[in-house]
Design a protein around this motif. Sequence first.
Motif, PDB file in Angstrom:
ATOM      1  N   GLN A 294      26.914  38.456  41.471  1.00 25.80           N
ATOM      2  CA  GLN A 294      27.709  37.338  42.162  1.00 25.80           C
ATOM      3  C   GLN A 294      29.187  37.876  42.367  1.00 25.80           C
ATOM      4  OE1 GLN A 294      27.840  33.545  40.286  1.00 25.80           O
ATOM      5  NE2 GLN A 294      29.092  32.767  41.836  1.00 25.80           N
ATOM      6  N   TYR A 295      29.644  38.520  41.502  1.00 27.39           N
ATOM      7  CA  TYR A 295      31.064  39.142  41.592  1.00 27.39           C
ATOM      8  C   TYR A 295      30.985  40.285  42.652  1.00 27.39           C
ATOM      9  CZ  TYR A 295      32.758  36.524  37.593  1.00 27.39           C
ATOM     10  OH  TYR A 295      33.205  35.664  36.685  1.00 27.39           O
ATOM     11  N   GLU A 296      30.224  40.911  42.599  1.00 27.15           N
ATOM     12  CA  GLU A 296      29.875  42.250  43.719  1.00 27.15           C
ATOM     13  C   GLU A 296      29.715  41.575  45.018  1.00 27.15           C
ATOM     14  OE1 GLU A 296      26.706  45.634  44.395  1.00 27.15           O
ATOM     15  OE2 GLU A 296      26.719  44.778  42.530  1.00 27.15           O
ATOM     16  N   LEU A 297      28.924  40.587  45.090  1.00 29.19           N
ATOM     17  CA  LEU A 297      28.862  40.374  46.843  1.00 29.19           C
ATOM     18  C   LEU A 297      30.120  39.623  46.962  1.00 29.19           C
ATOM     19  CD1 LEU A 297      25.314  38.366  46.251  1.00 29.19           C
ATOM     20  CD2 LEU A 297      25.825  40.403  47.617  1.00 29.19           C
ATOM     21  N   GLU A 298      30.944  38.955  46.348  1.00 26.17           N
ATOM     22  CA  GLU A 298      32.270  38.310  46.385  1.00 26.17           C
ATOM     23  C   GLU A 298      33.129  39.238  47.004  1.00 26.17           C
ATOM     24  OE1 GLU A 298      33.518  35.783  43.210  1.00 26.17           O
ATOM     25  OE2 GLU A 298      31.901  34.145  43.550  1.00 26.17           O
ATOM     26  N   ASP A 299      32.872  40.680  46.081  1.00 27.30           N
ATOM     27  CA  ASP A 299      33.821  41.636  46.407  1.00 27.30           C
ATOM     28  C   ASP A 299      33.789  42.297  47.653  1.00 27.30           C
ATOM     29  OD1 ASP A 299      35.225  41.482  44.036  1.00 27.30           O
ATOM     30  OD2 ASP A 299      34.357  42.750  42.973  1.00 27.30           O
TER      31      ASP A 299
ATOM     32  N   ASP B  16      36.383  42.557  50.837  1.00 32.14           N
ATOM     33  CA  ASP B  16      36.453  43.905  51.589  1.00 32.14           C
ATOM     34  C   ASP B  16      36.308  43.809  53.077  1.00 32.14           C
ATOM     35  OD1 ASP B  16      37.110  44.849  48.986  1.00 32.14           O
ATOM     36  OD2 ASP B  16      35.373  45.804  48.602  1.00 32.14           O
ATOM     37  N   LYS B  17      35.098  43.204  53.362  1.00 26.61           N
ATOM     38  CA  LYS B  17      34.710  43.013  54.682  1.00 26.61           C
ATOM     39  C   LYS B  17      35.867  42.278  55.585  1.00 26.61           C
ATOM     40  CE  LYS B  17      30.902  41.551  57.573  1.00 26.61           C
ATOM     41  NZ  LYS B  17      29.736  40.650  57.653  1.00 26.61           N
ATOM     42  N   LYS B  18      36.406  41.241  55.050  1.00 25.26           N
ATOM     43  CA  LYS B  18      37.425  40.391  55.698  1.00 25.26           C
ATOM     44  C   LYS B  18      38.614  41.239  55.607  1.00 25.26           C
ATOM     45  CE  LYS B  18      35.864  35.762  54.260  1.00 25.26           C
ATOM     46  NZ  LYS B  18      36.219  34.654  53.297  1.00 25.26           N
TER      47      LYS B  18
ATOM     48  N   GLU C 252      41.221  45.930  61.160  1.00 30.20           N
ATOM     49  CA  GLU C 252      40.877  46.637  62.523  1.00 30.20           C
ATOM     50  C   GLU C 252      41.875  45.745  63.795  1.00 30.20           C
ATOM     51  OE1 GLU C 252      36.691  46.427  62.623  1.00 30.20           O
ATOM     52  OE2 GLU C 252      36.514  48.159  61.256  1.00 30.20           O
ATOM     53  N   ASN C 253      41.881  44.339  63.480  1.00 33.65           N
ATOM     54  CA  ASN C 253      42.531  43.541  64.288  1.00 33.65           C
ATOM     55  C   ASN C 253      44.081  43.731  64.837  1.00 33.65           C
ATOM     56  OD1 ASN C 253      40.077  42.452  65.252  1.00 33.65           O
ATOM     57  ND2 ASN C 253      40.318  40.546  63.472  1.00 33.65           N
TER      58      ASN C 253
END
Length: 89
Positions: free
Chosen positions: A70-75, A79-81, A87-88
């Motif tokens: 779960q922590y890995e998915l949140e990380d 990171d994606k955000k 990029e913006n």
Amino acid sequence: MQREKWKTMDVILVILAIFLLVFVIAMIAIYIKTGGIPDTLCTCVFSVCGGECGVMGWIKTTKDRHLSRQYELEDRETDKKIMEETENE
């Protein structure tokens, strides 16, 4: 200072330890009095207690693995955000 709450597994382990201590003392007393102990009973008691501890260990590692995932998915989401924000800019 706030007192820490006892978890279910902690309570079970304490009860199991007390039970085994009393059981061993009782078996020593029986051995001193009679010169022998019920081997089948000892085998069964320690098998059940070992099985219980094994199952609790399996449950604990499964919970930890799930929480780690779960922590890995949140990380990854974080990171994606961050990558999208850089990029913006």
